[in-house]
Design a protein around this motif. Sequence first.
Motif, PDB file in Angstrom:
ATOM      1  N   ILE A 122      34.815  93.445 -12.980  1.00  0.00           N
ATOM      2  CA  ILE A 122      35.801  94.330 -13.591  1.00  0.00           C
ATOM      3  C   ILE A 122      37.007  94.475 -12.674  1.00  0.00           C
ATOM      4  O   ILE A 122      36.894  94.819 -11.508  1.00  0.00           O
ATOM      5  N   LYS A 123      38.177  94.175 -13.217  1.00  0.00           N
ATOM      6  CA  LYS A 123      39.392  94.204 -12.425  1.00  0.00           C
ATOM      7  C   LYS A 123      40.056  95.570 -12.577  1.00  0.00           C
ATOM      8  O   LYS A 123      40.481  96.174 -11.610  1.00  0.00           O
ATOM      9  N   ASP A 124      40.136  96.020 -13.789  1.00  0.00           N
ATOM     10  CA  ASP A 124      40.834  97.265 -14.059  1.00  0.00           C
ATOM     11  C   ASP A 124      40.471  97.764 -15.442  1.00  0.00           C
ATOM     12  O   ASP A 124      40.109  96.962 -16.299  1.00  0.00           O
ATOM     13  N   TYR A 125      40.592  99.064 -15.640  1.00  0.00           N
ATOM     14  CA  TYR A 125      40.568  99.569 -17.002  1.00  0.00           C
ATOM     15  C   TYR A 125      41.603 100.667 -17.129  1.00  0.00           C
ATOM     16  O   TYR A 125      41.758 101.484 -16.260  1.00  0.00           O
ATOM     17  N   VAL A 171      45.777 123.522  -6.364  1.00  0.00           N
ATOM     18  CA  VAL A 171      46.334 122.308  -5.747  1.00  0.00           C
ATOM     19  C   VAL A 171      47.538 122.539  -4.818  1.00  0.00           C
ATOM     20  O   VAL A 171      47.542 122.042  -3.692  1.00  0.00           O
ATOM     21  N   PRO A 222      46.506 108.943 -12.301  1.00  0.00           N
ATOM     22  CA  PRO A 222      46.336 109.868 -13.423  1.00  0.00           C
ATOM     23  C   PRO A 222      47.670 110.322 -14.021  1.00  0.00           C
ATOM     24  O   PRO A 222      48.734 110.030 -13.467  1.00  0.00           O
ATOM     25  N   GLN A 240      41.051 100.545  -5.458  1.00  0.00           N
ATOM     26  CA  GLN A 240      42.366  99.900  -5.489  1.00  0.00           C
ATOM     27  C   GLN A 240      43.459 100.915  -5.203  1.00  0.00           C
ATOM     28  O   GLN A 240      44.141 101.387  -6.106  1.00  0.00           O
ATOM     29  N   TYR A 266      42.557 111.966 -15.970  1.00  0.00           N
ATOM     30  CA  TYR A 266      42.086 110.857 -15.147  1.00  0.00           C
ATOM     31  C   TYR A 266      41.343 109.843 -15.995  1.00  0.00           C
ATOM     32  O   TYR A 266      40.555 110.217 -16.857  1.00  0.00           O
ATOM     33  N   GLN A 312      42.931 111.776  -6.391  1.00  0.00           N
ATOM     34  CA  GLN A 312      43.612 110.798  -7.245  1.00  0.00           C
ATOM     35  C   GLN A 312      42.636 109.925  -8.023  1.00  0.00           C
ATOM     36  O   GLN A 312      42.868 109.599  -9.175  1.00  0.00           O
ATOM     37  N   ALA A 313      41.565 109.544  -7.337  1.00  0.00           N
ATOM     38  CA  ALA A 313      40.664 108.564  -7.943  1.00  0.00           C
ATOM     39  C   ALA A 313      39.565 109.219  -8.769  1.00  0.00           C
ATOM     40  O   ALA A 313      39.235 108.754  -9.854  1.00  0.00           O
ATOM     41  N   VAL A 370      42.357 104.190 -13.039  1.00  0.00           N
ATOM     42  CA  VAL A 370      41.715 104.834 -11.903  1.00  0.00           C
ATOM     43  C   VAL A 370      42.730 104.804 -10.760  1.00  0.00           C
ATOM     44  O   VAL A 370      43.381 103.788 -10.529  1.00  0.00           O
ATOM     45  N   ASN A 371      42.880 105.919 -10.066  1.00  0.00           N
ATOM     46  CA  ASN A 371      43.869 106.069  -8.995  1.00  0.00           C
ATOM     47  C   ASN A 371      45.284 106.322  -9.487  1.00  0.00           C
ATOM     48  O   ASN A 371      46.222 106.367  -8.689  1.00  0.00           O
ATOM     49  N   ARG A 400      45.743 117.547 -15.348  1.00  0.00           N
ATOM     50  CA  ARG A 400      45.731 116.123 -14.994  1.00  0.00           C
ATOM     51  C   ARG A 400      44.708 115.390 -15.844  1.00  0.00           C
ATOM     52  O   ARG A 400      43.634 115.913 -16.128  1.00  0.00           O
ATOM     53  N   GLN A 431      37.385  91.011  -5.378  1.00  0.00           N
ATOM     54  CA  GLN A 431      37.813  91.974  -6.391  1.00  0.00           C
ATOM     55  C   GLN A 431      37.271  93.353  -6.056  1.00  0.00           C
ATOM     56  O   GLN A 431      36.075  93.576  -6.106  1.00  0.00           O
ATOM     57  N   PRO A 460      37.833  99.368  -9.343  1.00  0.00           N
ATOM     58  CA  PRO A 460      39.085 100.111  -9.559  1.00  0.00           C
ATOM     59  C   PRO A 460      39.265 101.328  -8.657  1.00  0.00           C
ATOM     60  O   PRO A 460      40.376 101.595  -8.207  1.00  0.00           O
ATOM     61  N   ARG A 512      41.500 117.898 -16.204  1.00  0.00           N
ATOM     62  CA  ARG A 512      41.262 118.861 -15.148  1.00  0.00           C
ATOM     63  C   ARG A 512      42.450 119.765 -14.919  1.00  0.00           C
ATOM     64  O   ARG A 512      43.602 119.326 -14.931  1.00  0.00           O
ATOM     65  N   ILE A 564      46.358 123.822  -1.602  1.00  0.00           N
ATOM     66  CA  ILE A 564      45.608 122.825  -0.840  1.00  0.00           C
ATOM     67  C   ILE A 564      46.579 121.925  -0.084  1.00  0.00           C
ATOM     68  O   ILE A 564      46.380 121.616   1.092  1.00  0.00           O
ATOM     69  N   TRP A 565      47.650 121.528  -0.759  1.00  0.00           N
ATOM     70  CA  TRP A 565      48.647 120.680  -0.086  1.00  0.00           C
ATOM     71  C   TRP A 565      49.278 121.393   1.090  1.00  0.00           C
ATOM     72  O   TRP A 565      49.426 120.820   2.176  1.00  0.00           O
ATOM     73  N   GLN A 587      38.848 112.300 -17.878  1.00  0.00           N
ATOM     74  CA  GLN A 587      38.508 113.581 -17.283  1.00  0.00           C
ATOM     75  C   GLN A 587      39.757 114.443 -17.338  1.00  0.00           C
ATOM     76  O   GLN A 587      40.825 114.025 -16.882  1.00  0.00           O
TER      77      GLN A 587
END
Lengths: 454, 273
Positions: free
Chosen positions: A219-222, A385, A246, B127, A255, B206-207, A243-244, A253, B121, B124, A380, A388-389, A378
């Motif tokens: 799986i490369k990406d979805y 937040v 959102p 990445q 995701y 983020q993930a 993923v990564n 948010r 690979q 995700p 959320r 937290i930052w 997801q």
Amino acid sequence: MLRKLWKLLGSIRLAIILLIVLTVVSVIGIVIPQGLPEQQYIHKWGEGMGSVLLSLGINRMFSTYWFYGLLIVLALNVLVCSISRLLKNIASAMRFTFLSSSQALTKFKHHASFAAKGSAGETADSLRGFLRRRLFATRSSGEGEPIQIAASKGRTKEIGSLIFHFSLILLLVAGLIGRIGGYSYQQQLRKGQTAPVKDRSFLVRCNWFKLEKTAQGAIKDYKSKLTLLEPDGSKILDKVIEVNDPLSYEGIRFYQSSYGELSDSLDSIQVIVKGPQFGTPGRVITVAHNRPTAIPGSELTLHLTHFLPDFVIDMQTRQAYSRSRQHNNPAVKAVLTHGADTVYNSWVFQRFPNMHEEDGEYKVILGEYTPRYYTGIQIRKNPGVPLIWVGIVLMTISLLMVFYSRKRRLWIFISPSEKGGTEVSVGGTASNQAAFAHDFESLVEGMKKNVGLE
Amino acid sequence: MTPGVELQFFWWSFIAYSIACLLYVVYLAVESKHVSRIATVFMGIGLGLQTIAIVLRSLVLQRLPLSNMFEYISVFAWFAGVLYFVFLKMYRKQIIGAFVSPVIFMLMVSASLLPKEASMQLVPALQSYWLQIHVSLAALGEAAFAIAFAANVMYFVKAGIRDSSRLAQRLPDLNLLDRLAYKAIAVGYPLFTVGALFAGAIWAEQAWGSFWSWDPKEVGSLVVWLVYSAYLHARHVKGWSGTRAAVLSTTGFICTLLTFFANMVLGGLHAYG
């Protein structure tokens, strides 16, 4: 009573006990798996021990009230310590203390003395200037001789320590705010499906979902293309999430968290229709699931009405259903119509293409198909937040202040010497004595250059 | 370039580190400047070869090699080697190598036992450029803890044997060892806090949609952080030093190692090869 409580909350002993308790609790939380179904704990630890674990909430320890209580006590402890100790440290670092006599200088590990050419007053002036250039803050004792200069540098360490503890409290509070005022839930969406968003008036729609695989099948990406809509259906914005990456809108948010195959629907299906007008090989066509399709060059219409990935028949009700989500026995219900007449209506099995060999004029064979996916989003909300930052940034800065700054203090006595000119004695101390040795030498060298006798 | 060449360099660096470790152990028994010099040279050769291995693997993967246990431990050992030379330059005591090199050797042994295939690979979730920030800072922080651990072991040895023995006289004095351990922790603690905890949390948000999930590795890292926090407080507020401080910081390093290997057993979000 209050005073006692204040003293207890401000004690380092409590801090150390809390650190130990938190460590032990965390280790238990690693050793005992969290969040399994309750029966598994009974099964593994026995009736007695298992129910003790469950009643203490050790199966979901990090969200129990007592664990929160522990964190709150820690926050209070850090707060009181910061107020009562750290502020005092800063105050003392800012205060310039004077030594009683030049004799006290010899008690320092680093001390030196040399002769200067100018008068005591002149020497003191140029030394103050020199120290200021080296970023020291200086104070001088009042009238009379000898003149004493107290100099210090590196209050950064104490201030850093205060910021560090303050930002730790901030992070704990932010976590609590997120817990109380936030939410997180999973939403499955099919292509084209719209769902409401909790607490908000806007809606979220999935325009498409894409699963990308490498040539080797990994799986490369979805990704999903989401559109946010006003209740009246007008578009607010859209974004392709993965993923990564959102989507954020008004504190919510979205995701890309998972995906799965729909068990009752397919994307595109290849079938072979056999009939007198199609010749021996039959006609190969690709159709969409549940959409009647005219077969080119004929009067026929093909409609695949149902899909079951693992076909089986309930022997009592004679109902067809899917035994599982696995594609063990994929089957489609195919209906061929000629005008108003149904000429073919049967389940067709990919694994058993010759099931209905002898029947009728027409025949449908199920070929390759691509599954249709749903996307798992997801959703959320976390009002903690921004805090937290702030906490993370402050704590990072404070770590630099604490670990990469140096604290040093110097005392200088300037007195007229008997042979004319002046006598200068210097003594100093630092948070890191070993590293200070070299610096002290260079400071004394610098002073000599400024005021010293050749 | 054919994949697998970089593994050749890994093995050669492994051999060089092993020779260095062996010579340093000999140096413990035999006081000879030549032995320690040759040992240090081999340490440098090992570090150089491993640098080539890591660079080549980065070229093959088109990113820093930090995505499985083999790659992580290898980079961990490399950082420990780099820090060894930094501390060697600062303190000029070759005998430190006799305690640091076994740690590096053990790390290399565990790396050599793990699957080494380069996964072309990434899943995700991995990445992201945060992979490189989070993992490299965490590895550097933990490498500093490894140096502190070596200093602790020296402390225990020196404190445990007779002062008059030859070995005791050759070991740096107790104060220096205590300070060396503290120095290493003062380097490692901020890096670990920012790299393992903060960068990890930011990336997780983020993930995975949450800064903190109480995943076994997260809790393990928290334990490591709590132990070193306790060490720093005991030292600065209570004035702990010497044996007590050394015991506490050794505990910290043991927790680091346990955390590190725990996800191979316990699974969780951080279970990557």
